[in-house]
Design a protein around this motif. Structure first.
Motif, PDB file in Angstrom:
ATOM      1  N   THR A  49      23.202 -62.148 -30.790  1.00  0.00           N
ATOM      2  CA  THR A  49      23.882 -62.885 -30.068  1.00  0.00           C
ATOM      3  C   THR A  49      25.345 -62.479 -29.463  1.00  0.00           C
ATOM      4  O   THR A  49      25.569 -62.632 -28.279  1.00  0.00           O
ATOM      5  CB  THR A  49      24.056 -64.380 -30.273  1.00  0.00           C
ATOM      6  OG1 THR A  49      24.824 -64.246 -31.534  1.00  0.00           O
ATOM      7  CG2 THR A  49      22.260 -64.982 -30.446  1.00  0.00           C
ATOM      8  N   ASP A  50      25.966 -61.555 -30.246  1.00  0.00           N
ATOM      9  CA  ASP A  50      27.165 -60.927 -29.905  1.00  0.00           C
ATOM     10  C   ASP A  50      26.965 -60.165 -28.726  1.00  0.00           C
ATOM     11  O   ASP A  50      27.937 -59.743 -28.069  1.00  0.00           O
ATOM     12  CB  ASP A  50      27.804 -60.085 -31.159  1.00  0.00           C
ATOM     13  CG  ASP A  50      28.152 -60.917 -32.411  1.00  0.00           C
ATOM     14  OD1 ASP A  50      28.038 -62.264 -32.168  1.00  0.00           O
ATOM     15  OD2 ASP A  50      28.412 -60.652 -33.451  1.00  0.00           O
ATOM     16  N   ASN A  51      25.844 -59.358 -28.548  1.00  0.00           N
ATOM     17  CA  ASN A  51      25.620 -58.679 -27.639  1.00  0.00           C
ATOM     18  C   ASN A  51      24.865 -58.934 -26.278  1.00  0.00           C
ATOM     19  O   ASN A  51      24.208 -58.321 -25.586  1.00  0.00           O
ATOM     20  CB  ASN A  51      24.786 -57.336 -28.077  1.00  0.00           C
ATOM     21  CG  ASN A  51      25.544 -56.736 -29.291  1.00  0.00           C
ATOM     22  OD1 ASN A  51      26.703 -56.418 -29.482  1.00  0.00           O
ATOM     23  ND2 ASN A  51      24.828 -56.155 -30.221  1.00  0.00           N
ATOM     24  N   TRP A  52      24.633 -60.369 -26.098  1.00  0.00           N
ATOM     25  CA  TRP A  52      24.073 -61.057 -25.110  1.00  0.00           C
ATOM     26  C   TRP A  52      25.100 -61.907 -24.351  1.00  0.00           C
ATOM     27  O   TRP A  52      25.847 -62.762 -25.103  1.00  0.00           O
ATOM     28  CB  TRP A  52      22.807 -61.687 -25.775  1.00  0.00           C
ATOM     29  CG  TRP A  52      22.011 -62.324 -24.718  1.00  0.00           C
ATOM     30  CD1 TRP A  52      22.034 -63.424 -23.810  1.00  0.00           C
ATOM     31  CD2 TRP A  52      20.571 -61.817 -24.617  1.00  0.00           C
ATOM     32  NE1 TRP A  52      20.922 -63.344 -23.069  1.00  0.00           N
ATOM     33  CE2 TRP A  52      19.914 -62.505 -23.590  1.00  0.00           C
ATOM     34  CE3 TRP A  52      19.788 -60.735 -25.160  1.00  0.00           C
ATOM     35  CZ2 TRP A  52      18.756 -62.126 -23.234  1.00  0.00           C
ATOM     36  CZ3 TRP A  52      18.560 -60.575 -24.772  1.00  0.00           C
ATOM     37  CH2 TRP A  52      18.074 -61.564 -23.866  1.00  0.00           C
ATOM     38  N   GLY A  53      25.121 -61.852 -23.289  1.00  0.00           N
ATOM     39  CA  GLY A  53      26.126 -62.586 -22.238  1.00  0.00           C
ATOM     40  C   GLY A  53      25.309 -63.172 -21.040  1.00  0.00           C
ATOM     41  O   GLY A  53      24.426 -62.590 -20.728  1.00  0.00           O
ATOM     42  N   GLY A  55      26.618 -65.330 -17.523  1.00  0.00           N
ATOM     43  CA  GLY A  55      27.623 -65.990 -16.637  1.00  0.00           C
ATOM     44  C   GLY A  55      29.005 -65.713 -17.007  1.00  0.00           C
ATOM     45  O   GLY A  55      29.913 -66.281 -16.902  1.00  0.00           O
ATOM     46  N   GLY A  56      29.161 -64.243 -17.546  1.00  0.00           N
ATOM     47  CA  GLY A  56      30.508 -63.772 -17.936  1.00  0.00           C
ATOM     48  C   GLY A  56      31.014 -64.354 -19.230  1.00  0.00           C
ATOM     49  O   GLY A  56      32.069 -64.112 -19.850  1.00  0.00           O
ATOM     50  N   LEU A  57      30.117 -65.062 -20.183  1.00  0.00           N
ATOM     51  CA  LEU A  57      30.152 -65.413 -21.349  1.00  0.00           C
ATOM     52  C   LEU A  57      29.419 -65.003 -22.426  1.00  0.00           C
ATOM     53  O   LEU A  57      28.146 -64.466 -21.936  1.00  0.00           O
ATOM     54  CB  LEU A  57      30.235 -66.909 -21.304  1.00  0.00           C
ATOM     55  CG  LEU A  57      31.108 -67.892 -20.529  1.00  0.00           C
ATOM     56  CD1 LEU A  57      31.029 -69.233 -20.609  1.00  0.00           C
ATOM     57  CD2 LEU A  57      32.767 -67.472 -21.063  1.00  0.00           C
ATOM     58  N   PRO A  58      29.909 -64.642 -23.628  1.00  0.00           N
ATOM     59  CA  PRO A  58      28.802 -64.507 -24.854  1.00  0.00           C
ATOM     60  C   PRO A  58      27.987 -65.752 -24.856  1.00  0.00           C
ATOM     61  O   PRO A  58      28.334 -66.898 -24.672  1.00  0.00           O
ATOM     62  CB  PRO A  58      29.767 -64.500 -26.113  1.00  0.00           C
ATOM     63  CG  PRO A  58      31.057 -64.136 -25.515  1.00  0.00           C
ATOM     64  CD  PRO A  58      31.456 -64.863 -24.235  1.00  0.00           C
ATOM     65  N   VAL A  59      26.691 -65.361 -25.152  1.00  0.00           N
ATOM     66  CA  VAL A  59      25.633 -66.622 -24.990  1.00  0.00           C
ATOM     67  C   VAL A  59      25.794 -67.717 -25.733  1.00  0.00           C
ATOM     68  O   VAL A  59      25.755 -68.830 -25.185  1.00  0.00           O
ATOM     69  CB  VAL A  59      24.145 -65.889 -25.437  1.00  0.00           C
ATOM     70  CG1 VAL A  59      24.233 -65.806 -26.904  1.00  0.00           C
ATOM     71  CG2 VAL A  59      23.321 -66.814 -25.136  1.00  0.00           C
ATOM     72  N   LEU A  60      26.540 -67.512 -26.817  1.00  0.00           N
ATOM     73  CA  LEU A  60      26.882 -68.955 -27.729  1.00  0.00           C
ATOM     74  C   LEU A  60      27.891 -69.846 -27.033  1.00  0.00           C
ATOM     75  O   LEU A  60      27.767 -70.903 -27.207  1.00  0.00           O
ATOM     76  CB  LEU A  60      27.235 -68.592 -29.034  1.00  0.00           C
ATOM     77  CG  LEU A  60      26.093 -67.953 -30.024  1.00  0.00           C
ATOM     78  CD1 LEU A  60      26.705 -67.451 -31.522  1.00  0.00           C
ATOM     79  CD2 LEU A  60      24.897 -68.767 -30.172  1.00  0.00           C
ATOM     80  N   ASP A  61      28.804 -68.946 -26.340  1.00  0.00           N
ATOM     81  CA  ASP A  61      29.957 -69.709 -25.713  1.00  0.00           C
ATOM     82  C   ASP A  61      29.461 -70.265 -24.216  1.00  0.00           C
ATOM     83  O   ASP A  61      29.771 -71.560 -24.034  1.00  0.00           O
ATOM     84  CB  ASP A  61      31.011 -68.835 -25.159  1.00  0.00           C
ATOM     85  CG  ASP A  61      31.854 -68.373 -26.446  1.00  0.00           C
ATOM     86  OD1 ASP A  61      31.574 -68.938 -27.505  1.00  0.00           O
ATOM     87  OD2 ASP A  61      32.690 -67.344 -26.333  1.00  0.00           O
ATOM     88  N   TYR A  62      28.394 -69.621 -23.892  1.00  0.00           N
ATOM     89  CA  TYR A  62      27.684 -70.076 -22.648  1.00  0.00           C
ATOM     90  C   TYR A  62      27.014 -71.619 -22.874  1.00  0.00           C
ATOM     91  O   TYR A  62      26.764 -72.618 -22.193  1.00  0.00           O
ATOM     92  CB  TYR A  62      26.847 -69.058 -21.997  1.00  0.00           C
ATOM     93  CG  TYR A  62      25.972 -69.648 -20.901  1.00  0.00           C
ATOM     94  CD1 TYR A  62      26.643 -69.593 -19.605  1.00  0.00           C
ATOM     95  CD2 TYR A  62      24.849 -69.896 -21.074  1.00  0.00           C
ATOM     96  CE1 TYR A  62      25.866 -70.113 -18.606  1.00  0.00           C
ATOM     97  CE2 TYR A  62      24.088 -70.483 -19.878  1.00  0.00           C
ATOM     98  CZ  TYR A  62      24.430 -70.394 -18.777  1.00  0.00           C
ATOM     99  OH  TYR A  62      23.753 -71.001 -17.686  1.00  0.00           O
TER     100      TYR A  62
END
Length: 73
Positions: A49-53, A55-62
């Motif tokens: 997940t650290d390597n997946w974004g 909408g301009g955000l890391p996936v967990l933040d999104y």
């Protein structure tokens, strides 16, 4: 010889779920395009997940931002 690459986040997809993806994608190519399942290649890559974004955000933040939006009335 079709080649399909599925990329998913590394969040615990089971071997059974991966087998279902492989079988389902293969069947789709057979049904829609008439491809030979014996020469159809499906690869599943799991990405941290650290390597997946999105909408301009890391996936967990999104995901957190989307959940916060859904909680608001």
């Amino acid at each position: 010889m079709p080649y399909v690459n599925i990329q998913i986040t590394r969040e615990g997809a089971t071997p059974g779920q991966k087998a279902e993806l492989i079988a389902g994608v293969t069947k789709l190519l057979v049904d829609v395009l008439g491809k030979n399942p014996a020469t159809t290649v499906v690869v599943i890559d799991e990405v941290d997940t650290d390597n997946w974004g999105i909408g301009g955000l890391p996936v967990l933040d999104y995901r957190a931002a989307q959940a916060a939006k859904e909680e608001k009335p």
